[in-house]
Design a protein around this motif. Structure first.
Motif, PDB file in Angstrom:
ATOM      1  N   ILE A   1       9.994  60.693  20.078  1.00  0.00           N
ATOM      2  CA  ILE A   1      10.424  60.666  21.465  1.00  0.00           C
ATOM      3  C   ILE A   1       9.431  61.428  22.337  1.00  0.00           C
ATOM      4  CG2 ILE A   1      12.235  61.450  23.042  1.00  0.00           C
ATOM      5  CD1 ILE A   1      14.055  60.958  20.363  1.00  0.00           C
ATOM      6  N   VAL A   2       8.953  62.551  21.803  1.00  0.00           N
ATOM      7  CA  VAL A   2       7.991  63.336  22.567  1.00  0.00           C
ATOM      8  C   VAL A   2       6.685  62.563  22.732  1.00  0.00           C
ATOM      9  CG1 VAL A   2       6.591  65.413  22.538  1.00  0.00           C
ATOM     10  CG2 VAL A   2       9.000  65.541  21.947  1.00  0.00           C
ATOM     11  N   SER A   3       6.265  61.906  21.664  1.00  0.00           N
ATOM     12  CA  SER A   3       5.000  61.182  21.785  1.00  0.00           C
ATOM     13  C   SER A   3       5.157  59.983  22.714  1.00  0.00           C
ATOM     14  CB  SER A   3       4.477  60.766  20.407  1.00  0.00           C
ATOM     15  OG  SER A   3       5.234  59.711  19.890  1.00  0.00           O
ATOM     16  N   ALA A   4       6.348  59.386  22.741  1.00  0.00           N
ATOM     17  CA  ALA A   4       6.609  58.308  23.698  1.00  0.00           C
ATOM     18  C   ALA A   4       6.571  58.856  25.117  1.00  0.00           C
ATOM     19  CB  ALA A   4       7.964  57.672  23.412  1.00  0.00           C
ATOM     20  N   TRP A   5       7.131  60.029  25.312  1.00  0.00           N
ATOM     21  CA  TRP A   5       7.153  60.655  26.629  1.00  0.00           C
ATOM     22  C   TRP A   5       5.728  60.942  27.103  1.00  0.00           C
ATOM     23  CZ3 TRP A   5       8.840  61.241  31.138  1.00  0.00           C
ATOM     24  CH2 TRP A   5       8.515  62.353  31.918  1.00  0.00           C
ATOM     25  N   ARG A   6       4.860  61.363  26.162  1.00  0.00           N
ATOM     26  CA  ARG A   6       3.461  61.611  26.521  1.00  0.00           C
ATOM     27  C   ARG A   6       2.810  60.368  27.097  1.00  0.00           C
ATOM     28  NH1 ARG A   6       2.189  64.839  21.959  1.00  0.00           N
ATOM     29  NH2 ARG A   6       2.831  66.893  22.607  1.00  0.00           N
ATOM     30  N   ARG A   7       3.090  59.226  26.468  1.00  0.00           N
ATOM     31  CA  ARG A   7       2.496  57.986  26.968  1.00  0.00           C
ATOM     32  C   ARG A   7       3.119  57.605  28.297  1.00  0.00           C
ATOM     33  NH1 ARG A   7       2.412  56.874  21.627  1.00  0.00           N
ATOM     34  NH2 ARG A   7       4.538  56.138  21.625  1.00  0.00           N
ATOM     35  N   LEU A   8       4.446  57.824  28.428  1.00  0.00           N
ATOM     36  CA  LEU A   8       5.139  57.427  29.648  1.00  0.00           C
ATOM     37  C   LEU A   8       4.659  58.225  30.853  1.00  0.00           C
ATOM     38  CD1 LEU A   8       8.809  56.934  28.485  1.00  0.00           C
ATOM     39  CD2 LEU A   8       7.221  55.211  29.283  1.00  0.00           C
ATOM     40  N   ARG A   9       4.403  59.514  30.597  1.00  0.00           N
ATOM     41  CA  ARG A   9       4.047  60.423  31.682  1.00  0.00           C
ATOM     42  C   ARG A   9       2.824  59.933  32.458  1.00  0.00           C
ATOM     43  NH1 ARG A   9       3.489  66.187  29.254  1.00  0.00           N
ATOM     44  NH2 ARG A   9       1.556  65.190  28.697  1.00  0.00           N
TER      45      ARG A   9
ATOM     46  N   LEU B   1      10.830  55.378  37.726  1.00  0.00           N
ATOM     47  CA  LEU B   1      11.567  56.639  37.657  1.00  0.00           C
ATOM     48  C   LEU B   1      11.831  57.178  39.068  1.00  0.00           C
ATOM     49  CD1 LEU B   1      12.569  58.714  35.530  1.00  0.00           C
ATOM     50  CD2 LEU B   1      10.469  59.977  35.968  1.00  0.00           C
TER      51      LEU B   1
ATOM     52  N   LEU C   1       9.446  51.799  28.979  1.00  0.00           N
ATOM     53  CA  LEU C   1      10.022  52.495  27.828  1.00  0.00           C
ATOM     54  C   LEU C   1       9.869  51.640  26.572  1.00  0.00           C
ATOM     55  CD1 LEU C   1      11.588  55.138  27.362  1.00  0.00           C
ATOM     56  CD2 LEU C   1      13.688  53.819  27.517  1.00  0.00           C
TER      57      LEU C   1
END
Lengths: 337, 324
Positions: free
Chosen positions: B40-48, B57, B314
């Motif tokens: 989830i964190v690595s997905a968030w890194r890409r999303l950011r 968002l 996402l």
């Protein structure tokens, strides 16, 4: 944990696991059933490492899954017996078998990344087994998990407990899986190609680790592999499988020094050798398992065999031998190679 | 590191130097990856760093904040009729913009801006709750089907297939129309019901995938109990696509809710405004006063767009195939 005395529950020399005439048939209604394992029998004694060797599709993994009771019940028939410590594993209920798995018998799998749950930290995955079988709370189990990780050679084990599988290297993951399998000190460990997905240097480390652990804890091990190099380094006794039947059995030294079945010879010849002259081609076994004849009326290996006689396609070769050395062949290779 | 190593002629760096640089680059790249906590964190890194996600968002947050503070932000009570005196049934049925009423009023003399702001509450609530209930129902059915397999799976999936075979909006209409007294709750139930089979099917598929996975086999080989296999080893790994679908369904649910209330199947009480209902009320004036329909329609479209952008990015971030 390593200071605990080893108490073999079974007298040495008596088999811990005795597999007799194991048959596994896959088949759904309306389809030709396929016999993946065809009357396999072998013994594993306490502290002993027994190899099951063969190429893809010879039934070695199915054998191990059948013993563990992990084959899907739908469409599979498992016959024969697998007596572990006086109890036939194949006739236990699902619930009884669950209580044995992980506690008495554990298994290590081929691909260390996909065999770990990607969303759970390593520590929780190791403690889960101890919580399940030893009734420990997670808090009690955590220090033991760290100890286990240390014992399987993971540096900085306390920090690794909080890591997720994808943060570890392949070798570390396999070590973590070994830690999980050994968490409850099982008496039998089944290793299904534990080094296939790893690179060569890590393979050597993992094999050395398994060897140490087996010696240290007195755990018996069934090593399933297609790699004769693994067998040479680890196994006391070797069973060569072909098409769901054991075609040759021997001690490690006996089998490597005097292979008798043409298939065993073919396997040994197809290993790359450092001392072979440069540019010399490997000699593979011709054909593939798709050429197999049914065992019912012939030797399955006959179409690929360099030593085949007429009788090989007319009759099933009988097993000649005992539980230590044996052969299933009409025309074995000469005494010396 | 490599900057400090003595530079030779730039055209002819030695083999050892080039190797060192490559190793340093590799080390830096892997250092970037490290310290991550979970998928989830690595997905968030890409999303950011993904502008599409950030736009989605921003839109979503804006509307959610507006909905929350609407009662204080709205200049008038959405049910009050301060512009009633401006209405001339023959010449001026809908009061236009004037000081204090930037968007003018509706056909009953109520402040349009206030109604739009307060209306966002109803629309978002229906959308979110419908998605949530749909998710809950779908996850329950999908878990049951994926966990038990066999005849339970067949039974659940046939029911789901029957529901999927009916066009979703038609099914929602039917369910909403069955209610004796329409309200926003009939809307929520109708839209949630339509989403249940979609979630169920999606989850069941990924549960079956997990059931056959190596790590579930490994867990079984350690004697882990069936309920722990399902809830600890299968479900958390199978939820990914369902969560993504839920973000996308939010947009669909909002549009469906608007469609149902446009047709009068939603909350009949127009003192509690809702965008779809406002759109429906604007119908008689479409020719002369298109802005009455334009504002609520635009709000619906922008909110749905926000959720869709978020859901799509996402999905991309969690999809291992699109990961770089």
């Amino acid at each position: 944990m390593s200071t605990q005395p080893i108490q073999p529950a079974v007298r040495h020399g008596e088999p811990l696991l005795a597999v007799r005439d194991l048959r596994v048939t896959f088949g759904r209604r309306g389809e030709e059933p396929f016999r993946a394992v065809d009357g396999v029998s072998f013994d594993v004694r306490p502290g002993q490492t027994v190899g099951l060797v063969g190429e893809s599709g010879c039934g070695k993994s199915v054998t191990s899954l059948a013993i563990m009771g992990l084959l899907p019940t739908r469409g599979n028939t498992v016959e024969g017996t697998a007596v572990f410590d006086g109890e036939d594993l194949l006739s236990l209920s699902a619930q009884q078998m669950r209580d044995r798995r992980g506690a008495d018998i554990a298994m290590i799998f081929q691909d260390p990344l996909s065999s770990l749950n990607p969303v759970i930290q390593i520590g929780r995955q190791v403690t889960e087994v101890m919580e399940r079988h030893q009734g420990l709370s997670r808090k009690e189990a955590m220090p033991k998990a760290a100890e286990l990780l240390e014992r399987v050679g993971i540096p900085d084990p306390r920090a690794r407990l909080a890591n997720y599988p994808h943060q570890l290297s392949g070798g570390m993951r396999q070590r973590a899986l070994i830690a999980m399998a050994l968490a409850c000190q099982p008496r039998l460990l089944i290793a299904d190609e534990p080094t296939t997905a790893l690179d060569v240097t890590i393979q050597a480390q993992i094999l050395a680790l398994l060897k140490d652990l087996v010696v240290e804890t007195g755990t018996a091990m069934v090593m399933i592999t297609h790699d004769l190099g693994v067998v040479a380094g680890l196994c006391d006794e070797v069973n060569v499988l072909y098409g769901g039947k054991i075609v040759e059995r021997g001690t490690r030294h006996g089998l490597f020094a005097r292979p008798r079945h043409p298939y065993t010879v073919g396997l040994l010849d197809s290993i790359p050798r450092l001392d072979a002259p440069r540019g010399e081609a490997l000699s593979p076994i011709p054909g593939s398992v798709a050429d197999n004849l049914p065992w019912d009326s012939a030797c399955a290996f006959a179409p690929r065999c360099s030593n085949a006689l007429d009788v090989c396609v007319e009759k099933t070769p009988a097993w000649e031998g005992d539980d230590v050395v044996g052969l299933r062949c009409f025309n074995p290779m000469g005494v010396s190679r | 590191m490599s900057d400090q190593s003595p530079q030779q002629t730039p055209a002819r760096t030695s083999y050892a130097d080039r190797r060192k640089q490559r190793l340093d680059a590799l080390a830096r790249a892997s250092a970037d990856e490290e310290g991550g906590v979970s998928l989830i964190v690595s997905a968030w890194r890409r999303l950011r760093r993904n502008p599409v996600f950030l736009v989605g968002l921003a839109i979503t947050i804006t509307f959610v904040v507006l909905a929350v503070i609407a009662p204080w932000l709205a200049p008038y009570d959405p049910a009050a009729r301060p512009l009633l005196d401006d209405i001339r049934p023959q010449t001026n049925p809908v009061p236009g913009p004037e000081p204090g009423h930037p968007l003018g009023g509706d056909d009953k003399g109520r402040d349009l801006l206030s109604r739009l702001l307060v209306g966002s509450q109803q629309t978002l609530m229906v959308g979110v709750l419908a998605t949530l209930f749909g998710l809950l129902g779908g996850v329950t059915l999908g878990t049951v089907a994926g966990a038990f397999a066999g005849w339970v799976d067949s039974l659940v999936m046939r029911v789901v297939d029957v529901m999927l075979s009916i066009p979703s909006l038609l099914l929602a209409f039917t369910i909403a129309a069955l209610a004796s007294r329409p309200s926003q709750w009939t809307l929520i139930i109708a839209i949630a019901t339509v989403q249940v089979p979609i979630f169920a099917r999606l989850l069941r598929g990924s549960m079956l995938g997990q059931r056959a996975s190596d790590h579930v086999l490994a867990a079984r080989s350690l004697g882990v109990k069936p309920h722990a296999i399902v809830f600890r080893h299968m479900l958390p790994n199978a939820l990914g696509p369902v969560i993504v679908q839920a973000t996308l369904v939010l947009a669909v649910a909002i549009i469906d809710a608007a469609a149902l209330s446009f047709l009068g199947l939603g909350n009949p009480d127009d003192r509690r405004p809702e965008w779809g209902q406002m759109l429906g009320a604007a119908q008689p004036y479409l020719g002369q006063e298109p802005h009455l329909a334009f504002y609520p329609a635009a709000c619906i479209i922008v909110v749905a767009l926000g959720f869709t952008l978020m859901g799509e990015s996402l999905r991309e971030a969690l999809d291992p195939k699109t990961r770089r």
